[in-house]
Each structure stands twice: as C-alpha cells, then as structure tokens.
Motif scaffolding. Structure first.
Motif, mmCIF file in Angstrom:
data_model
loop_
_atom_site.group_PDB
_atom_site.id
_atom_site.type_symbol
_atom_site.label_atom_id
_atom_site.label_comp_id
_atom_site.label_asym_id
_atom_site.label_seq_id
_atom_site.Cartn_x
_atom_site.Cartn_y
_atom_site.Cartn_z
ATOM 1 N N GLU A 141 51.063 -5.969 -66.513
ATOM 2 C CA GLU A 141 50.315 -5.191 -67.497
ATOM 3 C C GLU A 141 51.257 -4.199 -68.171
ATOM 4 O OE1 GLU A 141 46.143 -2.728 -68.056
ATOM 5 O OE2 GLU A 141 46.585 -3.671 -66.138
ATOM 6 N N ASP A 183 41.648 5.675 -63.371
ATOM 7 C CA ASP A 183 41.156 4.306 -63.281
ATOM 8 C C ASP A 183 41.792 3.640 -62.073
ATOM 9 O OD1 ASP A 183 39.756 2.031 -63.986
ATOM 10 O OD2 ASP A 183 40.882 1.644 -65.823
ATOM 11 N N ARG A 188 43.198 -0.299 -60.589
ATOM 12 C CA ARG A 188 43.606 -1.647 -60.984
ATOM 13 C C ARG A 188 43.725 -2.512 -59.742
ATOM 14 N NH1 ARG A 188 42.868 0.085 -65.619
ATOM 15 N NH2 ARG A 188 44.195 -0.341 -67.404
ATOM 16 N N TYR A 223 45.095 -6.619 -58.868
ATOM 17 C CA TYR A 223 45.710 -7.850 -59.360
ATOM 18 C C TYR A 223 45.789 -8.852 -58.218
ATOM 19 C CZ TYR A 223 47.315 -4.653 -62.948
ATOM 20 O OH TYR A 223 47.365 -3.705 -63.939
#
Length: 70
Positions: A36, A47, A49, A51
């Motif tokens: 990203e 936030d 994340r 993956y």
C-alpha cells in the motif's frame, strides 16, 4: 496462512503530499512488492490495516515502511 496487522496513526504534522510506502519481500530484501502507498493522508487520523501475506510467507520474509517526503 499469515497476516500482517497494524494500527495507523496520522498526526496534524504529516504533509498530505508525503508518501509512506508499505512493502514486503519474500526473498530477504532482494526485491520488494508494494502492499500500500499511503499518500494524501492528513491528520488527525487513526485506522487499522490487515493484509493477507500468505503468498509472501517464507523464512526470509521482510516488511518495510519507506517515507517519501515532498
């Protein structure tokens, strides 16, 4: 399977023109794949994340964050 999870926090001091690039390597850093590119973010922002990095999971897996200032 393998996952990479982290929390992202952007402060007011981050320039939205700067980039933070998340990359992964399965060969000890000989080559890198971008997961990203965080560009255009402005704070305050918080936030998370996640993956799926199963296809990169080896004994030589490396992860890095590169900062590309304006």
């Amino acid at each position: 399977s393998a996952t990479l999870d982290f929390d992202l926090r952007i402060t007011d001091q981050v320039d939205p023109a700067d980039s933070v690039i998340l990359e992964i390597s399965s060969n000890g850093g000989s080559s890198w794949t971008t997961l990203e590119d965080f560009t255009g973010l402005s704070g305050p922002l918080a936030d998370s994340r996640t993956y799926d990095i199963s296809s990169y999971a080896t004994a030589d897996t490396q992860i890095r964050f590169r900062i590309m200032p304006i």
